[in-house]
Write an enzyme that holds these catalytic residues in place. Structure first.
Site, PDB file in Angstrom:
ATOM      1  N   ASP A  79       0.901  -1.139   0.000  1.00 34.76           N
ATOM      2  CA  ASP A  79       0.000   0.000   0.000  1.00 34.76           C
ATOM      3  C   ASP A  79       0.945   1.195   0.000  1.00 34.76           C
ATOM      4  O   ASP A  79       1.595   1.469   1.006  1.00 34.76           O
ATOM      5  CB  ASP A  79      -0.881   0.017   1.256  1.00 34.76           C
ATOM      6  N   HIS A  80       1.048   1.878  -1.130  1.00 35.14           N
ATOM      7  CA  HIS A  80       2.152   2.841  -1.241  1.00 35.14           C
ATOM      8  C   HIS A  80       2.010   4.003  -0.254  1.00 35.14           C
ATOM      9  O   HIS A  80       2.978   4.692   0.026  1.00 35.14           O
ATOM     10  CB  HIS A  80       2.340   3.312  -2.682  1.00 35.14           C
ATOM     11  N   HIS A 104      -5.790   2.955   1.181  1.00 34.96           N
ATOM     12  CA  HIS A 104      -4.987   4.082   1.672  1.00 34.96           C
ATOM     13  C   HIS A 104      -5.612   4.765   2.893  1.00 34.96           C
ATOM     14  O   HIS A 104      -4.934   5.018   3.885  1.00 34.96           O
ATOM     15  CB  HIS A 104      -4.786   5.118   0.562  1.00 34.96           C
TER      16      HIS A 104
END
Ligand code: BG6
Length: 506
Positions: free
Chosen positions: A197-198, A260
């Site tokens: 999950d950046h 996010h």
């Protein structure tokens, strides 16, 4: 004289963790992610001396490319998307990038891959350590996982490691995520799995934990006694662009909120972990999600707002409405704006609502967490209107930093109170650019540190909550509201907050 400069010392910028030699195999390496993000990030790490001295990348994909044509595409990617100091560095490292052509379902292609990896171990000293990066459409994951296991590439022998990095989306609901988790766990153990999950790779997201647990002043206030409400906003100015058909299937709720925003929420709301280890941190994060009840479908409309952008003008240009975007059905009900009121049913947060909001085509790109505090118990100062509550603002991007809003006396003979702001800015304080999120996440996967990756139970819990919202919307006879592109969303969204609260304008 005391030196209060915050310039980081060279030592502080250097990692003290040691990396082992390894090969990174990227499945779907001809896609955009590899040239835009992965290889430019690897080059950033390499330039900073953070990659192992023995390292190679194998691109695994279907297109009939050669090592040379692969390298050409990557060189162009590093030039366009990488740091200015990396293209020349890539030119020196070209030989470390190797292309392997195969279908994802072709068992023979994996046996050949195995032979190639062994050859790379001999020629480049990569010591039998492998990381497999799934950067393909999710429909290919299952085939790749099965074939990796069948070729004996997923098992770890002795002190050799084998890891898998899985890109989002991780399923499209709880059922598909559970099925994917079982496919992953048939091939790899959980400690070998790194779900990206950046947002967790962003410095300022990690700073949420530093702010809370490396300081003594915030944590005593961090609970329902002092916090009135929390707003988490991820606003984007872009529309869906060329991703219309992908977006139709996901909407903001699956594309942004399930991953996010839920990740940011868990970091804001979690209890202090026993240690900063991957499992201790993730155990606490998952407890937050478990304390959020699934919505009863009949209550979803009352606790959420969904909307679509209509055409408008943006930065002086006319932009299309969502329904006119390529790949979007003219009668689509997919939301490009979603706001959700969540309750965390635990001791710390019992009466504090959390508001999550994310949308495309907002006036500005801004990700932030606003902690709004309660008013003081007794009003000593006369005011024409109620004073604005204190607020701690965590600016995740852009303009990364932390700000505190409080009331101060306006100079002069009368006692007048006005809001002022204390501001910490990353750029000014540390004077260095924050690294791209992928740099940090790629490095952690090489180090085998899973702290900043989503665990299987976190993903499942987040889907449970999101599924209940999606089910409520499916049953609802209220269609999505609309908002003009370039505005802060539909007027309905204000009603969600209640008790005189308003959405912050980032
Ligand atoms: C991605 C979503 O995960 O995150 C995109 O699929 C979104 O729709 C992007 O634009 C936002 O990321 P960032 O880092 O630009 O905030």
């Amino acid at each position: 004289m005391v030196d209060l400069s915050l310039e980081p010392l060279a030592d502080e910028l250097r990692s003290t963790r040691s990396v082992k030699p390894c090969v990174l195999v990227i499945f779907g390496a001809t896609g955009d992610l590899t040239r835009r993000k992965l290889v430019p990030s690897l080059m950033g790490l390499s330039k900073d001396g953070l990659l192992p001295s023995a390292f190679a990348v194998v691109g695994f994909a279907r297109r009939p490319w050669t090592d040379e044509s692969f390298r050409e595409v990557l060189a162009d990617g590093v030039e366009t998307f990488g740091r200015p100091d990396t293209p020349a560095h890539f030119a020196e490292q070209r030989e470390a990038f190797i292309y392997h052509q195969s279908d994802f379902g072709d068992a023979y292609g994996y046996l050949k891959l195995k032979q190639r990896l062994e050859e790379i171990d001999r020629t480049r000293g990569t010591a039998g350590n492998r990381i497999f990066y799934l950067a393909t459409p999710p429909s290919a994951y299952s085939l790749i996982l099965k074939n990796l296991a069948a070729a004996g590439l997923s098992s770890e022998q002795g002190d050799r490691f084998s890891r898998v990095i899985v890109e989002k989306p991780f399923g499209r609901d709880l059922d598909t995520a559970t099925a994917l988790n079982s496919q992953v766990s048939a091939a790899f153990r959980e400690r070998q799995v790194f779900r990206i999950d950046h947002y967790l790779g962003k410095e300022t997201v990690q700073n949420i934990l530093a702010l809370r647990f490396a300081n003594g002043i915030f944590e005593p206030l961090w609970n329902e006694k002092f916090v009135d409400s929390v707003q988490i906003t991820v606003a984007e100015s872009i529309g869906v662009g060329s991703r219309g058909s992908y977006f139709e299937e996901s909407g903001v709720i699956r594309d942004m909120i399930q991953n996010h925003l839920m990740q940011v929420l868990t970091l804001v709301a979690m209890e202090p972990p026993a240690a900063m280890t991957a499992d201790a941190v993730r155990d606490e994060k998952v407890k937050v999600l478990k304390a959020i009840r699934s919505f009863d479908p009949s209550k979803v409309d009352r606790n959420t707002v969904r909307a679509q952008y209509t055409s408008g003008s943006f930065g002086g240009e006319d932009v299309k409405g969502y329904l006119e975007e390529d790949g979007v059905a003219p009668n689509s009900t997919t939301e490009t704006y979603a706001a959700v009121r969540l309750k965390i049913d635990n001791w710390r947060w019992a009466r504090t609502p959390f508001y999550l909001r994310s949308a495309k085509r907002m006036p500005r790109r801004a990700t932030e967490v606003a902690i709004q505090f309660k008013q003081p118990p007794h009003a000593l100062f006369e005011a024409r209107k109620a004073p604005t509550p204190n607020m701690l603002l965590l600016r995740i991007q852009p303009d990364e930093g932390v700000a505190m809003r409080f009331g101060a006396k306006v100079p002069g003979p009368d006692v007048r109170i006005r809001d002022v702001r204390m501001d910490f800015r990353y750029g000014t304080a540390f004077g260095s650019e924050t690294a791209d999120a992928y740099e940090r996440l790629l490095l952690d996967s090489i180090l085998g540190d899973g702290t900043l990756f989503a665990r299987d139970d976190e993903v499942a819990e987040a889907w449970r909550i999101v599924d209940s919202i999606v089910a409520g919307w499916a049953e609802s006879d209220r269609p999505p509201a609309t908002y003009t592109a370039g505005t802060w969303g539909p007027p309905d969204a204000d009603a969600l907050l209640r008790r005189g609260r308003t959405w912050r304008r980032p």
